[in-house]
Design a protein around this motif. Structure first.
Motif, PDB file in Angstrom:
ATOM      1  N   MET A   1       0.847  -1.183   0.000  1.00  0.00           N
ATOM      2  CA  MET A   1       0.000   0.000   0.000  1.00  0.00           C
ATOM      3  C   MET A   1       0.888   1.240   0.000  1.00  0.00           C
ATOM      4  SD  MET A   1      -3.110   0.868   2.503  1.00  0.00           S
ATOM      5  CE  MET A   1      -2.235   0.893   4.057  1.00  0.00           C
ATOM      6  N   THR A   2       0.717   2.039  -0.992  1.00  0.00           N
ATOM      7  CA  THR A   2       1.483   3.283  -0.964  1.00  0.00           C
ATOM      8  C   THR A   2       0.724   4.270  -0.107  1.00  0.00           C
ATOM      9  OG1 THR A   2       0.377   3.967  -2.961  1.00  0.00           O
ATOM     10  CG2 THR A   2       2.576   3.033  -3.224  1.00  0.00           C
ATOM     11  N   PHE A   3       1.464   4.954   0.643  1.00  0.00           N
ATOM     12  CA  PHE A   3       0.821   5.788   1.663  1.00  0.00           C
ATOM     13  C   PHE A   3       1.778   6.894   2.025  1.00  0.00           C
ATOM     14  CE2 PHE A   3      -0.195   7.039   5.889  1.00  0.00           C
ATOM     15  CZ  PHE A   3      -1.562   6.876   5.990  1.00  0.00           C
ATOM     16  N   SER A   4       1.332   8.110   1.882  1.00  0.00           N
ATOM     17  CA  SER A   4       2.199   9.176   2.379  1.00  0.00           C
ATOM     18  C   SER A   4       1.517   9.824   3.560  1.00  0.00           C
ATOM     19  CB  SER A   4       2.469  10.197   1.272  1.00  0.00           C
ATOM     20  OG  SER A   4       1.277  10.872   0.979  1.00  0.00           O
ATOM     21  N   SER A   5       2.301  10.340   4.427  1.00  0.00           N
ATOM     22  CA  SER A   5       1.747  10.855   5.673  1.00  0.00           C
ATOM     23  C   SER A   5       0.792  12.009   5.426  1.00  0.00           C
ATOM     24  CB  SER A   5       2.879  11.337   6.562  1.00  0.00           C
ATOM     25  OG  SER A   5       2.330  12.156   7.556  1.00  0.00           O
ATOM     26  N   PRO A   6      -0.259  12.054   6.202  1.00  0.00           N
ATOM     27  CA  PRO A   6      -1.151  13.209   6.128  1.00  0.00           C
ATOM     28  C   PRO A   6      -0.394  14.508   6.378  1.00  0.00           C
ATOM     29  CG  PRO A   6      -2.030  11.525   7.607  1.00  0.00           C
ATOM     30  CD  PRO A   6      -0.675  11.075   7.183  1.00  0.00           C
ATOM     31  N   LEU A   7       0.676  14.393   7.135  1.00  0.00           N
ATOM     32  CA  LEU A   7       1.387  15.610   7.532  1.00  0.00           C
ATOM     33  C   LEU A   7       2.144  16.231   6.381  1.00  0.00           C
ATOM     34  CD1 LEU A   7       2.696  14.306  10.887  1.00  0.00           C
ATOM     35  CD2 LEU A   7       0.667  15.664  10.413  1.00  0.00           C
ATOM     36  N   SER A   8       2.596  15.352   5.453  1.00  0.00           N
ATOM     37  CA  SER A   8       3.448  15.885   4.398  1.00  0.00           C
ATOM     38  C   SER A   8       2.641  16.754   3.451  1.00  0.00           C
ATOM     39  CB  SER A   8       4.095  14.738   3.642  1.00  0.00           C
ATOM     40  OG  SER A   8       3.073  13.872   3.187  1.00  0.00           O
ATOM     41  N   THR A   9       1.334  16.582   3.449  1.00  0.00           N
ATOM     42  CA  THR A   9       0.533  17.337   2.494  1.00  0.00           C
ATOM     43  C   THR A   9      -0.236  18.462   3.148  1.00  0.00           C
ATOM     44  OG1 THR A   9      -1.187  15.731   2.838  1.00  0.00           O
ATOM     45  CG2 THR A   9       0.175  15.454   0.879  1.00  0.00           C
TER      46      THR A   9
ATOM     47  N   TYR C  52     -13.426   4.183   1.874  1.00  0.00           N
ATOM     48  CA  TYR C  52     -12.323   3.257   2.146  1.00  0.00           C
ATOM     49  C   TYR C  52     -11.527   3.005   0.880  1.00  0.00           C
ATOM     50  CZ  TYR C  52      -9.827  -0.808   3.917  1.00  0.00           C
ATOM     51  OH  TYR C  52      -8.848  -1.671   4.320  1.00  0.00           O
ATOM     52  N   ILE C  53     -12.237   2.789  -0.224  1.00  0.00           N
ATOM     53  CA  ILE C  53     -11.523   2.399  -1.446  1.00  0.00           C
ATOM     54  C   ILE C  53     -10.968   3.602  -2.195  1.00  0.00           C
ATOM     55  CG2 ILE C  53     -11.777   1.258  -3.690  1.00  0.00           C
ATOM     56  CD1 ILE C  53     -13.904  -0.499  -2.401  1.00  0.00           C
ATOM     57  N   PHE C  54     -11.744   4.671  -2.267  1.00  0.00           N
ATOM     58  CA  PHE C  54     -11.376   5.722  -3.221  1.00  0.00           C
ATOM     59  C   PHE C  54     -10.719   6.962  -2.628  1.00  0.00           C
ATOM     60  CE2 PHE C  54     -14.755   3.355  -5.448  1.00  0.00           C
ATOM     61  CZ  PHE C  54     -13.982   2.901  -6.502  1.00  0.00           C
ATOM     62  N   ILE C  55     -10.895   7.229  -1.338  1.00  0.00           N
ATOM     63  CA  ILE C  55     -10.260   8.450  -0.810  1.00  0.00           C
ATOM     64  C   ILE C  55      -8.866   8.102  -0.291  1.00  0.00           C
ATOM     65  CG2 ILE C  55     -10.444  10.380   0.787  1.00  0.00           C
ATOM     66  CD1 ILE C  55     -13.414   9.994   0.874  1.00  0.00           C
ATOM     67  N   PRO C  56      -7.830   8.677  -0.894  1.00  0.00           N
ATOM     68  CA  PRO C  56      -6.466   8.387  -0.407  1.00  0.00           C
ATOM     69  C   PRO C  56      -6.316   8.898   1.025  1.00  0.00           C
ATOM     70  CG  PRO C  56      -6.419   9.567  -2.496  1.00  0.00           C
ATOM     71  CD  PRO C  56      -7.828   9.605  -2.015  1.00  0.00           C
ATOM     72  N   ILE C  65     -15.094  24.229  12.914  1.00  0.00           N
ATOM     73  CA  ILE C  65     -15.109  23.723  14.299  1.00  0.00           C
ATOM     74  C   ILE C  65     -14.116  22.587  14.503  1.00  0.00           C
ATOM     75  CG2 ILE C  65     -16.460  22.810  16.241  1.00  0.00           C
ATOM     76  CD1 ILE C  65     -18.948  23.974  14.855  1.00  0.00           C
ATOM     77  N   MET C  66     -14.128  21.596  13.584  1.00  0.00           N
ATOM     78  CA  MET C  66     -13.274  20.433  13.791  1.00  0.00           C
ATOM     79  C   MET C  66     -11.832  20.661  13.362  1.00  0.00           C
ATOM     80  SD  MET C  66     -15.829  17.451  12.522  1.00  0.00           S
ATOM     81  CE  MET C  66     -14.610  16.172  12.734  1.00  0.00           C
ATOM     82  N   GLY C  67     -11.624  21.621  12.479  1.00  0.00           N
ATOM     83  CA  GLY C  67     -10.274  21.853  11.990  1.00  0.00           C
ATOM     84  C   GLY C  67      -9.941  20.952  10.816  1.00  0.00           C
ATOM     85  N   ASP C  68      -8.646  20.791  10.561  1.00  0.00           N
ATOM     86  CA  ASP C  68      -8.222  19.980   9.419  1.00  0.00           C
ATOM     87  C   ASP C  68      -8.422  18.510   9.726  1.00  0.00           C
ATOM     88  OD1 ASP C  68      -7.297  21.996   7.632  1.00  0.00           O
ATOM     89  OD2 ASP C  68      -5.725  22.393   9.097  1.00  0.00           O
ATOM     90  N   GLN C  69      -9.090  17.823   8.831  1.00  0.00           N
ATOM     91  CA  GLN C  69      -9.418  16.428   9.063  1.00  0.00           C
ATOM     92  C   GLN C  69      -8.916  15.553   7.928  1.00  0.00           C
ATOM     93  OE1 GLN C  69     -11.048  15.243  11.822  1.00  0.00           O
ATOM     94  NE2 GLN C  69     -10.839  17.321  12.605  1.00  0.00           N
ATOM     95  N   VAL C  70      -8.521  14.333   8.297  1.00  0.00           N
ATOM     96  CA  VAL C  70      -8.151  13.360   7.275  1.00  0.00           C
ATOM     97  C   VAL C  70      -9.455  12.820   6.685  1.00  0.00           C
ATOM     98  CG1 VAL C  70      -6.960  11.207   6.806  1.00  0.00           C
ATOM     99  CG2 VAL C  70      -6.053  12.798   8.506  1.00  0.00           C
ATOM    100  N   ALA C  71      -9.658  13.095   5.399  1.00  0.00           N
ATOM    101  CA  ALA C  71     -10.971  12.848   4.793  1.00  0.00           C
ATOM    102  C   ALA C  71     -11.367  11.380   4.837  1.00  0.00           C
ATOM    103  CB  ALA C  71     -10.966  13.350   3.352  1.00  0.00           C
ATOM    104  N   SER C  72     -10.443  10.476   4.533  1.00  0.00           N
ATOM    105  CA  SER C  72     -10.826   9.069   4.420  1.00  0.00           C
ATOM    106  C   SER C  72     -11.343   8.539   5.750  1.00  0.00           C
ATOM    107  CB  SER C  72      -9.651   8.229   3.942  1.00  0.00           C
ATOM    108  OG  SER C  72      -8.626   8.245   4.909  1.00  0.00           O
ATOM    109  N   GLN C  73     -10.627   8.879   6.819  1.00  0.00           N
ATOM    110  CA  GLN C  73     -11.037   8.387   8.137  1.00  0.00           C
ATOM    111  C   GLN C  73     -12.376   8.996   8.551  1.00  0.00           C
ATOM    112  OE1 GLN C  73      -9.906   7.611  11.667  1.00  0.00           O
ATOM    113  NE2 GLN C  73     -10.949   9.306  12.627  1.00  0.00           N
ATOM    114  N   LEU C  74     -12.543  10.287   8.247  1.00  0.00           N
ATOM    115  CA  LEU C  74     -13.771  10.972   8.648  1.00  0.00           C
ATOM    116  C   LEU C  74     -14.984  10.375   7.937  1.00  0.00           C
ATOM    117  CD1 LEU C  74     -15.027  13.363  10.218  1.00  0.00           C
ATOM    118  CD2 LEU C  74     -14.729  14.718   8.155  1.00  0.00           C
ATOM    119  N   PHE C  75     -14.861  10.209   6.606  1.00  0.00           N
ATOM    120  CA  PHE C  75     -16.040   9.742   5.861  1.00  0.00           C
ATOM    121  C   PHE C  75     -16.288   8.259   6.076  1.00  0.00           C
ATOM    122  CE2 PHE C  75     -15.105  13.705   3.474  1.00  0.00           C
ATOM    123  CZ  PHE C  75     -16.263  14.348   3.866  1.00  0.00           C
ATOM    124  N   LEU C  76     -15.208   7.507   6.246  1.00  0.00           N
ATOM    125  CA  LEU C  76     -15.394   6.093   6.578  1.00  0.00           C
ATOM    126  C   LEU C  76     -16.183   5.984   7.890  1.00  0.00           C
ATOM    127  CD1 LEU C  76     -14.708   3.086   6.118  1.00  0.00           C
ATOM    128  CD2 LEU C  76     -12.623   3.444   7.420  1.00  0.00           C
ATOM    129  N   GLY C  77     -15.770   6.769   8.877  1.00  0.00           N
ATOM    130  CA  GLY C  77     -16.432   6.720  10.184  1.00  0.00           C
ATOM    131  C   GLY C  77     -17.862   7.206  10.107  1.00  0.00           C
TER     132      GLY C  77
END
Lengths: 270, 530, 330
Positions: A1-9, C52-56, C65-77
């Motif tokens: 799985m290629t994966f770059s850190s959320p932080l780098s972007t 899960y499949i399509f959002i890197p 309010i929530m600030g910067d969020q990692v999209a894949s984890q947020l939408f999966l949840g």
């Protein structure tokens, strides 16, 4: 799985919000990059040669008007305020630049507020106090190229050993005894962090350059900035102060909403 | 007969021909469950437990319960090349390199908090409504066992990631073990396989956390539910509800749909919390090393009261004959919690001993009608709240601009003063509520409508309440004081006179009640008005 | 007043029918509502799997309010939350609006059996218990008790190999006379001149060649170095001789429960433990001035070696860390 850190972007997504400050810092860094860290940092602990006699005279005037009632006419200190002979320009720059001095009231500790004096006046005050006796002089923020010279992971380790016990694991601040507190480091300018480490303002002890080298100090700053700019991984933070707020949320939002739904569930439909 | 009915009938037939359970199943599918929101609290706990099993299993697929040193090389930049334990590194791996891993970790942790919160809320419901009375004492004991195990299980789970905060928690747990007189240092060395922190503690508690305690939970929860099933659920008093019946909805289909649906709702809320609210950001804490610490180091809330008690303890240690006893650890860490939990476990027996009540009870009490029990509950809760608040004194200090020293002293005094005060106040409130009930039954409901009497006086119109309401407000048991005789007829003191005296005094206190309104009184008043 | 009449139980109130029970339109509406809730759930599952499949994993979005969020984890949840929550809401709404809502009364019987059965049962227990002679045959009873208690010992004894005996391990640290103090982290030796007045340093004992530092070592060896003005000390002559030029060293491991006490307040010269708020006065050899700790932090005697680096003058004179039974605290 290629994966770059959320932080780098992260930086590109923060453009809208931090565009101003980032540009300013970037500009400062460009100017500052002309000097290498090796040459820039040792000078921070020596007297600034640039302090002109007029600046010193100007500073003395401001001092007499605004500071001498507590610190004494010649900065010799009094029963309510420490002597400033030998504290150096760094201390003045930190205390006055962050608005802690002059103090608003004689409470437990000086609080950060809007500075009373502008940059020029602060520099003049620093020049005057530096002229009394040698001490660490004010740090030029432009010379602190922590992004280039710091190491985040090393900074984290140093932070957890030397800073987290007061400022908390995520630099959010914490309680000291008798109503004093260690302030949050979120949004604090790197130069003030650096000055605080070398001058030990108020309750904070000093961190000598031999036990935490200038490069290590930059690493600490870099880690703090990384923690500050990190996206809230895993959802909105509950203040990054540990389990207390998490427990509160579990009761109020978690169990609270479930009880609300249970009430709906147990009422008869009409 | 429709196609669907034929299939359903076929399934029922198939099951019965292979198990002969038709009679039993038919009876139980019609089993009646009363409906009330407060009866769902235990269900929240049950569903959180299922969520914990599911999310926990997911986490075990990647978690490496080992304290061997590794150098981190995953995708979280700020910890790159930092030395840490494999347990911490694999938790980082789950959080950042397994898709949905962080979500599952957060769901697991939120579910754990919800599990404990709902257990406590359920316990309070059972306590304040007297649902623990005969014949349900055994289920109360199982419940006390479950809450105790829950605290231990939660603490172990919080310790597994081996981050700076959890390591600090283990450090404190080790100090408690070490403080046990005579055998303490041996127990600590055996538990940790040598000096703290060692390399075996996390693998060991992992087995306990994922195998031993969940197994114990499963067994206890099964018995707990079987007893609820067999003894039938309690119900709140009301018209048509008696000690001899249970009024509600049949298991199939209403209760099944509601309970099953509620599981989905609990899961949904937990997943929502896991998605939007960060919990236990272990990557910020950093790996554990005994030389580091963070300001505001606290345990999760269900341990917070213990930490608060430890914080407020006076600095007491005994040094004698070359030995040390740390009262400052033993009293708040072991003795007080031991007394509290033993008292809680024994409470049903103590109450029935005082009241002499040996009857079965299936109708719940309204808390106001049992002032002493309610007051005792409020007193215990106040004790816990003072301890819990002191457990977060550093955060309270910074957020409300107070001094930790002040809060500590307020807690030290408050822990002795406030619980008795809560008892007295609660009891008074209960008695006034009883009086209000009595007035309501006798004088009716205030309508807020004013009428002018012929002679010019204004009076508010009172509306008589419904017979249903009158019954609900007056049908409760009114305890009588036990006989206070401590001497027999010849004036000879009975054996155990002191104990008997204590018992009769407490039962007299229990009998301190507002008499419930009666129909006779209401009629007399009615007559008086005319 | 001899026949006081209590209020009577009026019995279960009459059942009130729901709209959906008699109005086909309302029932259809309820059905549609349930269906919509179930469809929301289905939508949630689609959202979860798509995320899960399509959002890197590296897409970060800003949410107010929530600030910067990692999209894949947020939408999966959120997807999982929607899927389960609305499934549940649909089921409950279905049960509430369309399933029979007439309350059912089930009889409850006292658990106590009929007197006859009960007497027979009690008699059986008595008789059979008596037949076994447990009450009479005290020898059997006692020996059984002994055997049972002893059998329970084995599993406890077998836990013995969980760990070594503590021996003197709780009493000793790696500090020896002459051990250099080095920075933590960094492992650099320290000269007195490296510390200004008001400065602190976290230190550990220098490693000997070929040695490795374990967490067990750190847990006992961690030391905090503080420099004061020598005239600020309020120490007896022995403890004063353990300081060097205003530099004083204390074990960082709290004497209460072993947390790292490193919260030094430079103005008041107090050390505070963030775990339980024990406060120690540095000028008086870490005397406890507040909180639950009962003993001062152990002080490490320090001096300098021939090269001018700070070294331990002698090992700690008392065990560091929390108390234990065998600790001889005098």
């Amino acid at each position: 799985m290629t994966f770059s850190s959320p932080l780098s972007t992260v930086s590109k997504y923060r453009r809208h919000k931090y565009a101003g400050p980032v540009l300013v810092v970037a500009a400062l860094l460009t100017i500052g990059s002309a000097f290498s860290i090796a040459s820039a940092l040792p000078s921070a602990t020596k007297m600034t040669a640039a302090a002109t006699t007029t600046q010193i005279a100007e500073g003395k005037k401001i001092f007499a008007a605004g500071c001498s009632s507590c610190h004494g006419l010649n900065a010799e200190g009094s029963s309510i305020a420490p002597a400033l002979i030998g504290v150096g320009g760094a201390s003045v720059d930190f205390q006055v630049g962050t608005g802690r001095m002059p103090m608003a009231d004689m409470s437990q500790q000086a609080q950060r507020k809007r500075p009373v004096y502008n940059a020029e006046q602060t520099a003049a005050l620093a020049a005057y106090v530096s002229s009394l006796a040698p001490g660490p002089s004010a740090v030029d923020g432009a010379n602190l190229n922590y992004e280039r010279d710091g190491n985040t992971a090393q900074g984290g380790e140093l932070f957890r050993t030397n800073c987290a016990m007061c400022h908390n694991f995520a630099a959010q601040g914490g309680a000291l005894s008798q109503g004093k507190y260690a302030p949050t480091l979120m949004g604090v300018e790197p130069k003030y962090m650096y000055e605080a480490m070398i001058t030990g303002p108020q309750s904070m002890p000093k961190f000598s350059d031999k036990t935490i080298t200038p490069a290590e100090k930059l690493s600490i700053i870099k880690w703090i900035k990384a923690a500050q700019n990190e996206p809230s991984l895993g959802g909105a933070t509950t203040g990054r102060v540990g389990p207390v707020t998490e427990g509160l949320l579990a009761w109020l939002l978690g169990l609270g909403s479930l009880i609300g739904i249970a009430v709906w569930l147990a009422t008869k439909a009409r | 007969m429709s196609q669907k009915e034929r299939i359903a009938g076929g399934v029922a037939n198939y099951v019965d021909e292979r198990t002969g359970a038709a009679k039993w199943l038919n009876k139980n599918l019609k089993k009646v469950f009363p409906d009330h929101w407060s009866f769902m609290l235990g269900e929240v706990a049950l569903y959180s437990f299922i969520i914990l099993l599911l999310s926990g299993t997911f986490l075990t697929f990647w978690f490496d319960p080992s304290q061997r040193d590794v150098i981190y090389n995953g995708s979280y930049q700020p910890l790159q090349h930092v030395q840490m334990s494999a347990a911490y590194a694999s938790t980082l791996h789950i959080s950042f390199d397994v898709r949905g891993g962080l979500l599952m970790r957060q769901i697991h942790h939120w579910a754990a908090l919800l599990f404990m919160a709902s257990i406590i809320a359920h316990l309070l419901r059972v306590f304040f409504t007297g649902a623990f009375r005969k014949p349900r004492e055994a289920n109360w004991l199982i419940g006390v066992g479950l809450v105790t195990l829950g605290i231990v299980e939660g603490f172990l789970g919080y310790s597994l990631p081996d981050d700076l905060l959890s390591g600090t928690g283990i450090r404190i747990a080790e100090a408690i073990l070490q403080a046990i007189p005579v055998v303490g240092s041996y127990i600590a060395f055996f538990a940790f396989g040598g000096a703290f922190p060692g390399h075996v503690f996390i693998p060991r508690i992992y087995t306990v956390h994922v195998l031993l305690l969940p197994g114990a939970f499963l067994a206890l929860i099964t018995i707990h539910l079987m007893l609820v099933w067999y003894q039938k659920h309690t119900q709140y008093p009301g018209p048509g509800r008696t000690e001899k019946n249970v009024v509600g909805y049949p298991l199939m289909p209403v209760y099944m749909a509601k309970a099953g649906g509620f599981f989905g709702i609990v899961f949904g809320i937990t997943a929502f919390l896991g998605a939007v609210a960060s919990i236990n950001p272990i990557w910020l804490y950093g790996p554990y090393t005994p030389g580091q610490i963070s300001a505001g180091s606290q345990p999760d809330f269900y341990m917070g009261w213990l930490d608060g008690l430890v914080r407020m303890s006076p600095p007491l240690e005994t040094h004698a004959f070359g030995h040390t006893i740390s009262w400052n650890i033993l009293i708040p860490g072991l003795i007080v919690p031991g007394i509290l939990f033993t008292g809680m476990a024994l409470y049903p027996f103590i109450e029935s001993w005082i009241s002499g009540d040996k009857k079965e009870h299936h109708l719940l009490d309204r808390p106001r009608n049992v002032p002493n029990r309610t007051a005792l509950g409020a007193m215990s809760l106040t004790f816990m709240m003072v301890s819990l608040i002191n457990g977060g004194n550093d955060l309270i200090a910074t957020h409300f601009h107070m001094s930790i020293n002040q809060i500590m002293w307020m807690s030290r005094i408050g822990i002795f003063v406030l619980p008795p005060l809560a008892f007295v106040i609660t009891k008074r409130i209960c008695l006034s509520l009883q009086r209000a009930d009595r007035d309501l039954v006798l004088h009716g409901r205030e309508t807020g409508r004013l009428v002018m009497l012929p002679h010019g006086e204004f009076v508010e119109v009172h509306e008589p309440i419904s017979p249903e309401k009158a019954w609900t407000l007056t049908s409760h048991i009114q305890p009588q004081a036990l006989s206070t005789a401590t001497e027999d007829a010849n004036g000879v003191a009975k054996p155990k006179a002191l104990v008997n005296k204590l018992r009769s005094r407490m039962s007299a206190a229990n009998a301190e009640q507002m008499p419930a309104a009666t129909a006779t009184e209401a009629q007399e008043l009615e007559g008086g008005h005319h | 007043m001899n026949n006081i009449e209590k209020f009577q139980d009026p019995g279960l109130p009459e059942h009130i029918h729901r709209k959906a029970d008699h109005d086909e339109g309302a029932a259809k509406k309820a059905e549609r509502q349930v269906a919509i809730l179930f469809l929301f759930s289905a939508l949630g599952t689609v959202l979860a799997i798509t995320s899960y499949i399509f959002i890197p994993n590296n897409i970060v979005i800003f949410i107010p309010i929530m600030g910067d969020q990692v999209a894949s984890q947020l939408f999966l949840g959120l997807g999982i939350a929607m899927a389960t929550f609305f499934l549940g809401m649909g089921a409950v709404h279905w049960a509430k609006t369309l399933m029979p809502d007439t309350e059912v009364i089930a009889e409850r019987h006292e658990f106590r059996s009929e007197e006859v059965d009960r007497d027979a049962f009690v008699a059986t227990v008595k008789e059979q218990g008596g037949a076994a002679g447990l009450g009479r045959r005290t020898l059997i009873k006692r020996s059984l008790g002994l055997a049972g208690a002893l059998a329970a010992l084995t599993p406890i004894v077998m836990l013995r190999d969980l760990g070594p005996q503590p021996k003197k391990q709780l009493n000793t640290t790696s500090w020896e006379s002459g051990t250099r103090l080095v920075t933590d982290p960094g492992d650099r030796p320290i000269k007195p001149s490296d510390l200004e007045v008001g400065a602190v340093a976290q230190v550990l004992p220098a490693l000997k060649a070929g040695e490795e530092r374990t967490l067990e070592n750190v847990g006992k060896d961690a030391v905090l170095l503080i420099r004061l003005n020598p005239n600020e000390f309020n120490l007896d002559s022995e403890r004063l001789s353990w300081t060097h030029d205003g530099i004083i060293a204390f074990s960082k491991i709290c004497s209460h429960m072993g947390c790292a006490v490193a919260l030094y307040e430079q103005q008041t010269k107090h050390l505070l433990c963030p775990c339980h708020q024990s406060t120690f006065d540095v000028t008086r050899a870490a005397k406890v001035i507040f909180g639950p700790a009962a003993r001062p932090l152990p002080q490490l005697a320090i001096t300098i070696d021939s090269e001018g680096y700070l070294i331990a003058k002698q090992p700690f004179t008392e065990p560091v860390g929390p108390s234990f039974w065998e600790r001889n605290s005098k």
